[in-house]
Design a protein around this motif. Structure first.
Motif, mmCIF file in Angstrom:
data_model
loop_
_atom_site.group_PDB
_atom_site.id
_atom_site.type_symbol
_atom_site.label_atom_id
_atom_site.label_comp_id
_atom_site.label_asym_id
_atom_site.label_seq_id
_atom_site.Cartn_x
_atom_site.Cartn_y
_atom_site.Cartn_z
ATOM 1 N N THR A 196 -6.940 -63.531 81.146
ATOM 2 C CA THR A 196 -5.818 -63.228 80.260
ATOM 3 C C THR A 196 -5.743 -64.213 79.102
ATOM 4 O OG1 THR A 196 -4.679 -62.647 82.277
ATOM 5 C CG2 THR A 196 -3.363 -62.658 80.243
ATOM 6 N N ILE A 197 -5.829 -65.493 79.449
ATOM 7 C CA ILE A 197 -5.686 -66.522 78.424
ATOM 8 C C ILE A 197 -6.859 -66.458 77.440
ATOM 9 C CG2 ILE A 197 -5.473 -69.002 78.000
ATOM 10 C CD1 ILE A 197 -3.146 -68.209 79.576
ATOM 11 N N GLN A 198 -8.057 -66.273 78.032
ATOM 12 C CA GLN A 198 -9.237 -66.262 77.172
ATOM 13 C C GLN A 198 -9.185 -65.119 76.157
ATOM 14 O OE1 GLN A 198 -12.357 -66.503 79.978
ATOM 15 N NE2 GLN A 198 -13.024 -68.522 79.301
ATOM 16 N N SER A 199 -8.600 -64.019 76.575
ATOM 17 C CA SER A 199 -8.596 -62.836 75.715
ATOM 18 C C SER A 199 -7.633 -62.997 74.545
ATOM 19 C CB SER A 199 -8.209 -61.615 76.545
ATOM 20 O OG SER A 199 -6.868 -61.754 76.967
ATOM 21 N N MET A 238 3.263 -65.817 95.553
ATOM 22 C CA MET A 238 4.079 -65.527 94.373
ATOM 23 C C MET A 238 3.560 -66.327 93.168
ATOM 24 S SD MET A 238 8.180 -65.963 93.970
ATOM 25 C CE MET A 238 8.193 -67.698 93.639
ATOM 26 N N GLU A 239 3.581 -65.643 92.006
ATOM 27 C CA GLU A 239 3.156 -66.327 90.791
ATOM 28 C C GLU A 239 4.357 -66.568 89.883
ATOM 29 O OE1 GLU A 239 -0.491 -64.822 88.750
ATOM 30 O OE2 GLU A 239 -0.470 -63.378 90.414
ATOM 31 N N ILE A 240 4.413 -67.831 89.410
ATOM 32 C CA ILE A 240 5.433 -68.127 88.406
ATOM 33 C C ILE A 240 4.725 -68.123 87.056
ATOM 34 C CG2 ILE A 240 7.158 -69.783 87.592
ATOM 35 C CD1 ILE A 240 7.059 -71.071 90.374
ATOM 36 N N LEU A 241 5.278 -67.363 86.102
ATOM 37 C CA LEU A 241 4.659 -67.293 84.779
ATOM 38 C C LEU A 241 5.615 -67.861 83.741
ATOM 39 C CD1 LEU A 241 3.406 -63.611 85.081
ATOM 40 C CD2 LEU A 241 2.100 -65.690 85.520
ATOM 41 N N ILE A 242 5.071 -68.780 82.961
ATOM 42 C CA ILE A 242 5.855 -69.317 81.845
ATOM 43 C C ILE A 242 5.185 -68.823 80.567
ATOM 44 C CG2 ILE A 242 6.672 -71.395 80.671
ATOM 45 C CD1 ILE A 242 7.841 -71.056 83.472
ATOM 46 N N PRO A 243 5.836 -67.880 79.850
ATOM 47 C CA PRO A 243 5.203 -67.323 78.645
ATOM 48 C C PRO A 243 4.843 -68.410 77.652
ATOM 49 C CG PRO A 243 7.157 -66.083 79.270
ATOM 50 C CD PRO A 243 7.126 -67.269 80.147
ATOM 51 N N MET A 244 3.671 -68.222 77.026
ATOM 52 C CA MET A 244 3.117 -69.286 76.212
ATOM 53 C C MET A 244 3.635 -69.306 74.787
ATOM 54 S SD MET A 244 -0.796 -69.022 77.467
ATOM 55 C CE MET A 244 -1.410 -70.269 76.364
ATOM 56 N N ALA A 245 4.170 -68.213 74.396
ATOM 57 C CA ALA A 245 4.521 -68.070 72.987
ATOM 58 C C ALA A 245 5.229 -69.303 72.444
ATOM 59 C CB ALA A 245 5.424 -66.843 72.807
ATOM 60 N N GLY A 246 4.560 -69.919 71.486
ATOM 61 C CA GLY A 246 5.181 -71.048 70.793
ATOM 62 C C GLY A 246 5.240 -72.319 71.611
ATOM 63 N N LEU A 247 4.763 -72.246 72.844
ATOM 64 C CA LEU A 247 4.918 -73.399 73.713
ATOM 65 C C LEU A 247 3.586 -73.989 74.110
ATOM 66 C CD1 LEU A 247 7.586 -72.385 76.362
ATOM 67 C CD2 LEU A 247 7.755 -74.184 74.638
ATOM 68 N N ILE A 248 2.720 -73.061 74.490
ATOM 69 C CA ILE A 248 1.594 -73.536 75.271
ATOM 70 C C ILE A 248 0.287 -73.424 74.525
ATOM 71 C CG2 ILE A 248 0.283 -73.076 77.358
ATOM 72 C CD1 ILE A 248 3.047 -72.322 78.586
ATOM 73 N N ASP A 249 -0.472 -74.501 74.659
ATOM 74 C CA ASP A 249 -1.762 -74.657 74.043
ATOM 75 C C ASP A 249 -2.792 -73.931 74.900
ATOM 76 O OD1 ASP A 249 -4.214 -75.639 73.433
ATOM 77 O OD2 ASP A 249 -3.589 -77.733 73.292
ATOM 78 N N LYS A 250 -3.507 -72.994 74.285
ATOM 79 C CA LYS A 250 -4.468 -72.165 75.008
ATOM 80 C C LYS A 250 -5.531 -73.007 75.710
ATOM 81 C CE LYS A 250 -8.115 -68.810 74.015
ATOM 82 N NZ LYS A 250 -8.784 -68.045 72.960
ATOM 83 N N GLU A 251 -6.123 -73.934 74.992
ATOM 84 C CA GLU A 251 -7.200 -74.742 75.573
ATOM 85 C C GLU A 251 -6.696 -75.579 76.737
ATOM 86 O OE1 GLU A 251 -10.335 -74.292 74.998
ATOM 87 O OE2 GLU A 251 -9.695 -72.760 73.540
ATOM 88 N N PRO A 310 1.061 -63.370 77.777
ATOM 89 C CA PRO A 310 0.210 -64.512 78.134
ATOM 90 C C PRO A 310 1.079 -65.689 78.550
ATOM 91 C CG PRO A 310 -0.441 -63.582 76.025
ATOM 92 C CD PRO A 310 0.819 -62.898 76.406
ATOM 93 N N SER A 311 0.738 -66.266 79.711
ATOM 94 C CA SER A 311 1.604 -67.294 80.278
ATOM 95 C C SER A 311 0.787 -68.367 80.964
ATOM 96 C CB SER A 311 2.521 -66.669 81.347
ATOM 97 O OG SER A 311 3.240 -65.594 80.816
ATOM 98 N N ALA A 312 1.437 -69.515 81.161
ATOM 99 C CA ALA A 312 0.917 -70.516 82.089
ATOM 100 C C ALA A 312 1.416 -70.146 83.470
ATOM 101 C CB ALA A 312 1.416 -71.898 81.701
ATOM 102 N N THR A 313 0.610 -70.478 84.486
ATOM 103 C CA THR A 313 0.921 -70.005 85.829
ATOM 104 C C THR A 313 1.032 -71.118 86.837
ATOM 105 O OG1 THR A 313 -0.582 -68.218 85.294
ATOM 106 C CG2 THR A 313 0.233 -68.302 87.559
ATOM 107 N N ALA A 314 1.931 -70.919 87.798
ATOM 108 C CA ALA A 314 1.953 -71.770 88.989
ATOM 109 C C ALA A 314 2.056 -70.850 90.189
ATOM 110 C CB ALA A 314 3.143 -72.730 88.934
ATOM 111 N N LEU A 315 1.430 -71.250 91.298
ATOM 112 C CA LEU A 315 1.449 -70.422 92.499
ATOM 113 C C LEU A 315 2.362 -71.037 93.543
ATOM 114 C CD1 LEU A 315 -2.354 -69.613 92.866
ATOM 115 C CD2 LEU A 315 -0.550 -68.117 91.992
ATOM 116 N N VAL A 316 3.206 -70.188 94.118
ATOM 117 C CA VAL A 316 3.995 -70.613 95.277
ATOM 118 C C VAL A 316 3.648 -69.622 96.370
ATOM 119 C CG1 VAL A 316 6.293 -71.037 96.215
ATOM 120 C CG2 VAL A 316 5.834 -71.436 93.771
#
Length: 923
Positions: free
Chosen positions: A919-922, A845-858, A836-842
């Motif tokens: 993905t995030i919702q799940s 291409m998708e850039i994924l930053i894994p959320m573990a320990g970093l990112i707030d789901k909401e 599970p990651s936060a995403t940016a589009l270029v």
RNA sequence: GCGUCUAUAGCUCAGUUGGUUAGAGCGCUACCUUGACAUGGUAGAGGUCCCCUGUUCGAGUCAGGGUAGACGCACCA
């Protein structure tokens, strides 16, 4: 270098060096380029309008000089007849004297003395502004050579019958005791009254009621007029009125001019004191009775009781007397246009005197044609309508002024009232065979100041002599001026220059807007909202500003309000922003609009820009001084960023020069601001760090980047120089020796302007860096909205990586790692699942930053939904368009293709975003 | 009366021959003392393009009509 840019420490010294080195002179080589400075009044001091226009002229001058043109900025001051005479007279008055106490000669000596002493204020202020005219060619409209041109023009026009002398009604300023031209009279609507007066018939058979706004002029009435078809008054026509008070008998006449609907339909006619009545008086051969003295008091033509009374006192008295005798019918309130002198504010009196006139009709024709044919161009173009309108209705120009300061009219009178015009008294005597027994007296009058200004384009170039300057610099390239003097000056220059040289005076006329205060009010002493450009350069403390704004006021009662407003607006006074910031502000505000509201916030913003340039230069110098910059050869490898900044520079150069050629200084300024700050500083300087601070970089790579750093800066300084002369010179002196500049480095101002080179505009490189920016911004965006510290290293996963993406990734790896603080970048293989990651589009291409320990789901869901909304809106709109049969069948192919591509792109993005939401919702 | 101009973000203004999501500076919000710069950086919020009608597949942009404001010229006593 200091950490902060301090303009005070460099400007004056810098200017002195330029001037002493003679850098403001025309080179004598290349295509001529010439600007005429509209000569400021010698009494004047620099105001915002000057600062604005001179900044533009100087920018053009410096630009063309650098482009290699033979560039002359012709400078000079105007003797400003009335204004200057008033200044010196006021000083005399302060000592309890008048100019008459001194006599004409002594008074003129006094003015010259004053001019030598205080006349240089404005030119020294121009130097503070960094202007670069050729000071050695500075002229004054009363200089011998210009005076000679004035005489020559006068005599020649007189010989051709285009200057004549005549007795007629003129606009008379009773305070200055001089005639003024129509243009110097301002008609303002004011509250007044309409007096209805009873005029009895001489034979006692009845009466007429006339209405007037000026009852006192009845002393000079020589008729009463009615409309010929007005049935009410048919029986009156041809009878006589016995004028009240004076008892004079005057006829009742019929004339079409009378509007039967207005007032009573009866008009009193005073030919010596009203322009319309004057014309009617001529048509009907009426006597003209002048009832006023030169200072607008009742003269001896009037009954004794009124003689010597001021015209307004006389008005009161006459109204009272009419009332007493039962001849006042009523008084109505009435709005009327009151003519006032533009210098004195005094009510102008139509007054019967002898004056000199220029018959302008034959001069106007070629002047109109010069604009119609496009030979002369107004910018913005619509000003030519204003020009035509005036030129097609142009009236003869009254050029004589009953003043002492100015060009004396070259006419002499003998004792029999004969007048002789010539260059000198001797020439007159010789030509007309007048022996020494004939006494000749020169005309006491001087010429309208604008008469000499009208000759500016050729008189400053040495006319009537044939000079190389006339050849090279007439016509001049562009006239930069305000719309307020199109008639006073611009039109007259065109007429006179065409007449005497056959050439046009200038090719382009760039009409600037008028600088107003931040509320859109005109800056004026009485409003207390005047800004002095020098105060913006040097700064001023609050107390000094208050006292400056409230001293020497015509209406001292306004001082309190002005003080209050000033204290409120500038609680800390005005900071010292420096010349370059002020100049850049003027340039950036020079759009096509007619009014320009001056905004202090912008000066501050451009001061910050100066500081940005200063600090960027510090960075460049820190990284290039005492390093190998490739100046003397050596292998160099240019990074993607190095090639990119050159491409960007070239784009900027093209845009800048194109804006300048359209006189769009605002666009030009914005272009170089955007490049310098948003491209050079925000991106390029950052992109050099991964090269320079990386042990893995080769010496050739470092050399290439250093070389690019110093040379792009060097080029940028030259690009900025016309707008910001001081800071660019100061920095350039340090930069040039490290750059590829060879040869004479005495000043940036005589260096060539950067040259366009389309081969450097590498489209591939440009799009590569745009991709890099998108990548970095995508990650910054995640950090920003997820509240992840910019310092925290991240691990990025990439999905959907095309070959192109892979190539760019490889080329720009160091940039990406450094600028977005990435610890690792991993390319996901097809089918490989990501955590599970936060995403940016270029792109795709998708850039994924894994959320573990970093990112707030909401937070990530909110961020994604925001993005989805945005894209969805756009997709819906595009779908709508494309499903519209009419659009698809009518719009050009290219537009449709664009929309299709956009739709496809949007849909792909949506797909990815939705998948991401799932993905995030799940979780 | 004739003519010209202006109306776009809270403020000051760009927006080209009609065509991606209407831009900038200042101001505002949040975060950041990172080795050029806090006069700084990053991210963000903010728009009925004065109103109406029309032309057009499509209008901030063109046309017509309004509203509000600025200016110039000429003016009826």
């Amino acid at each position: 270098m200091e950490k902060t840019f301090e303009p005070q420490s460099i400007e004056k010294q810098c200017y002195q060096q330029w001037e002493e080195a003679g850098l403001f002179k025309a080179s004598g080589e290349g295509q001529p380029y010439c600007i005429l400075l509209p000569p400021p009044n010698v009494t004047g001091s620099l105001h915002m309008g000057h600062g604005f226009q001179q900044t533009i002229m100087d920018a053009l001058t410096r630009y063309h000089r650098m482009k290699g043109d033979n560039t002359l900025w012709q400078v000079g001051t105007d003797h400003a007849g009335i204004a200057t005479q008033m200044v010196v007279e006021r000083q005399l008055n302060a000592d309890g004297k008048t100019r008459h106490d001194l006599g004409r000669e002594a008074f003129i000596d006094k003015i010259w003395e004053w001019k030598e002493h205080s006349g240089g204020t404005i030119t020294s202020q121009m130097r503070r502004l960094g202007t670069s005219p050729d000071w050695d060619r500075e002229v004054f409209t009363m200089d011998d050579n210009l005076s000679k041109a004035v005489t020559e023009v006068f005599v020649k026009l007189h010989e051709e019958g285009l200057i004549y002398r005549g007795k007629r009604l003129v606009n008379w300023d009773p305070v200055l005791h001089t005639a003024v031209s129509d243009l110097e009279v301002l008609n303002e609507e004011e509250d007044g009254h309409m007096w209805h007066m009873r005029y009895p018939l001489a034979d006692g058979s009845g009466e007429l009621v006339v209405a007037t706004t000026r009852p006192e002029t009845m002393l000079g009435d020589t008729a009463v007029a009615v409309h010929p078809d007005d049935e009410r008054y048919q029986s009156f026509i041809g009878k006589e009125i016995k004028l009240p008070i004076t008892g004079r008998l005057i006829p009742i006449i019929a004339d079409d001019y009378v509007d039967p609907e207005f007032g009573t339909g009866c008009v009193k006619i005073t030919p010596a004191h009203d322009f319309n009545d004057y014309d009617m008086g001529k048509r009907h051969s009426l006597p003209m009775i002048n009832i006023l003295t030169a200072d607008a008091k009742i003269n001896d033509e009037a009954p004794e009781a009124y003689r010597g009374m001021d015209r307004f006192d006389a008005r009161k008295q006459i109204v009272e007397d009419l009332d007493a005798s039962g001849n006042l019918v009523k008084i109505d309130k009435h709005k009327l246009k009151v003519p006032r002198g533009d210098r004195t504010g005094a009510v102008i009196e139509p007054y019967l005197t002898d004056q000199w006139y220029v018959a302008v009709e034959s001069l106007a024709k070629p002047a109109i044609e010069a604009v119609e044919s496009g030979e002369i161009r107004f910018i913005p173009e619509n000003w030519n309508k204003t020009y035509y309108q005036w030129m097609h209705n142009i009236q003869d120009w009254c050029i004589s002024r009953q003043l002492w300061w100015g060009h004396r009219i070259p006419a002499w009178y003998d004792n029999n009232g004969n007048v002789y015009v010539g260059r000198t008294e001797d020439e007159v005597r010789e030509k007309h065979n007048l022996g020494s027994d004939v006494t000749l007296n020169q005309d006491d009058d001087v010429l309208d100041t604008w008469f000499s200004s009208a000759l500016w384009p050729f008189a400053t170039m040495g006319w009537p002599e044939e000079t190389p300057e006339l050849d090279a610099f007439l016509p001049s390239s562009v006239l930069v001026t305000g719309f307020d003097i199109i008639f006073f000056w611009v039109a007259r220059m065109i007429m006179m220059t065409k007449k005497f040289t056959g050439k046009i005076p200038f090719k382009d006329i760039y009409i600037t807007g008028l600088i107003r205060d931040e509320n859109g009010d005109k800056m004026s002493k009485s409003k207390g909202n005047v800004l002095d450009p020098i105060d913006l350069i040097d700064g001023i403390d609050l107390e000094s500003l208050v006292s400056k704004r409230t001293s020497g006021m015509m209406q001292p009662q306004l001082a309190k309000k002005i003080e209050k407003n000033t204290r409120k607006q500038f609680p800390d006074g005005i900071q010292a922003y420096g010349t370059d910031a002020l100049r850049f502000t003027f340039a950036a505000m020079a759009s096509t609009s007619r009014d320009i509201n001056f905004d202090m916030g912008r000066v501050e913003g451009y001061r910050n820009f100066c500081n940005k340039i200063w600090n960027a230069s510090r960075f460049v110098l820190m990284n290039t001084e005492e390093h190998d910059t490739g100046r003397d050869g050596g292998e160099m490898t240019l990074s993607l960023a190095d090639r990119w900044i050159w491409a960007k520079f070239q784009q900027t150069l093209v845009d800048f020069e194109s804006a300048l050629s359209d006189y769009r200084f605002d666009i030009a300024a914005q272009t170089i601001y955007e490049f310098t700050w948003n491209q050079l500083c925000d991106w390029y300087l950052e992109l050099t760090k991964p090269v320079l601070n990386n042990d893995a970089s080769t010496e050739a790579e470092k050399r290439g980047t250093r070389h690019t750093l110093i040379n792009v800066l060097e080029h940028t300084l030259r690009l900025l120089h016309p707008f910001m002369p001081f800071i660019t010179e100061e920095i350039w002196q340090r930069v040039a020796p490290l750059s590829d500049v060879k040869g004479d480095t005495k000043s940036i101002m005589v260096q060539p302007f950067p040259v366009q080179d389309t081969s450097l505009q590498d489209a591939q490189v440009l799009s590569d860096i745009e991709w890099v920016k998108k990548f970095i911004v995508g990650i910054r965006n995640i950090r920003g909205e997820m509240d992840i510290s910019p310092n925290k290293p991240l691990n990025a996963l990439l999905k959907n990586v095309s070959d192109e993406d892979a190539r760019r990734l490889d080329a720009a790896k160091a940039f990406l790692d450094k600028l977005s603080k990435l610890e690792t970048v991993t390319i996901l293989k097809d089918g490989e699942t990501a955590p599970p990651s936060a995403t940016a589009l270029v792109g795709d291409m998708e850039i994924l930053i894994p959320m573990a320990g970093l990112i707030d789901k909401e937070a990530e869901l909110a961020r994604l939904n925001k993005a989805i909304d945005k894209v969805q809106k756009d997709v819906s709109r595009t779908e709508g368009k494309l499903s519209n049969e009419k659009f698809v069948s009518n719009a050009p192919e290219a537009v449709i293709a664009k929309e299709r591509a956009k739709l496809e792109d949007g849909q792909k993005q949506l797909e990815k975003l939705h998948a991401q939401v799932e993905t995030i919702q799940s979780l």
